[in-house]
Design a protein around this motif. Structure first.
Motif, short mmCIF file in Angstrom:
data_model
loop_
_atom_site.label_atom_id
_atom_site.label_comp_id
_atom_site.label_asym_id
_atom_site.label_seq_id
_atom_site.Cartn_x
_atom_site.Cartn_y
_atom_site.Cartn_z
N ASN A 267 0.81 -1.22 0.00
CA ASN A 267 0.00 0.00 0.00
C ASN A 267 0.84 1.27 0.00
O ASN A 267 0.46 2.28 -0.60
N ARG B 147 -2.96 2.92 2.72
CA ARG B 147 -2.97 3.14 1.27
C ARG B 147 -2.65 4.61 0.98
O ARG B 147 -3.12 5.51 1.66
N ASP C 84 -7.26 -1.58 2.95
CA ASP C 84 -6.94 -0.21 2.54
C ASP C 84 -6.11 0.55 3.57
O ASP C 84 -5.78 1.72 3.34
#
Length: 265
Positions: free
Chosen positions: A48, A73, A70
């Motif tokens: 990420n 990220r 996520d």
């Protein structure tokens, strides 16, 4: 020949060993799973962080819960800082473990939606309840880049959400609570600023998460499994020693009994 293992002392010792073996096997697998989790997390962080930044609006929205996939990220956001509604997060440590505050400033986008930007760490003043000295954010429209983080909760962070805090001070970074405070829609999660950073280093940027170390969990797992094998081996050694000692005592007793008539003759 080995009937002594049926005595109370040996039965208790054997039962303790039988309890320890599955317990240590389970502890070994617990540490092994922690090792696997750490390795997977390191891979996720690395991927990420290296990914091309995307607009934060593409991966989150008001009320959205940021999934683990996520976390960290790389994201971007464009808007204007709103320092009047800035808050500081209490009891946060700097990169060299000094206790202070993290500065969270709303970034208002053109569509009115807000991105919470963690601009970094600042030291507190002489009064721990007073609002700390915080450098002003850049004026005008800016585009920022950072790491996407999930909303903080007491359950997830272990931080108690205290009540009755001084004005504009919080314990957790939480988009839903800031939405209620601002009266505006706030994108779920928050952005941990990585660029642009202030030239003087204040606020101090939050360090990149560690994703190189795998920790000692695998070594601990191997240790527990070695202890598991040591229990039956140790039990066998003790049984053989007990038998040897009993045989030696029996032989000594027989020899003494055979010599006793000669001594009295």
């Amino acid at each position: 020949m080995y009937r002594f293992v049926l005595t109370r002392q040996w039965v208790c010792l054997t039962l303790i060993g039988l309890v320890l073996i599955p317990a240590m096997i389970k502890l070994g697998f617990w540490q092994f799973h922690r090792h696997e989790h750490r390795v997977a997390q390191n891979e996720l962080i690395d991927a990420n962080l290296k990914a091309k930044p995307v607009p934060m609006t593409e991966v989150t929205s008001p009320g959205h819960v940021v999934p683990r996939a996520d976390y960290w990220r790389a994201v971007t956001a464009t808007g204007t800082y709103d320092p009047a509604h800035e808050v500081v997060v209490r009891m946060r440590t700097s990169n060299d473990d000094r206790v202070g505050f993290q500065v969270v400033t709303p970034l208002v986008q053109a569509d009115g939606r807000v991105v919470l930007v963690n601009r970094g760490w600042v030291a507190g003043g002489d009064d721990p309840r007073a609002y700390p000295p915080v450098p002003a954010p850049p004026a005008g429209e800016v585009t920022v880049t950072g790491r996407l983080k999930a909303d903080e909760t007491s359950g997830g962070s272990g931080i108690k959400d205290r009540k009755g805090l001084p004005d504009r001070q919080v314990m957790l970074i939480n988009s839903a609570r800031q939405a209620a405070y601002l009266g505006k829609p706030v994108l779920g999660g928050y952005l941990e600023l990585t660029a642009p950073l202030p030239a003087d280093g204040k606020p101090e940027a939050v360090a990149e998460p560690d994703h190189d170390s795998i920790g000692p969990h695998m070594a601990y797992a191997v240790q527990w499994w070695l202890f598991t094998f040591a229990v039956p081996v140790g039990w066998i050694v003790l049984v053989r020693r007990e038998k040897r000692d009993r045989d030696a005592a029996a032989a000594a007793g027989t020899g003494a009994a055979e010599r006793e008539p000669l001594a009295t003759a």
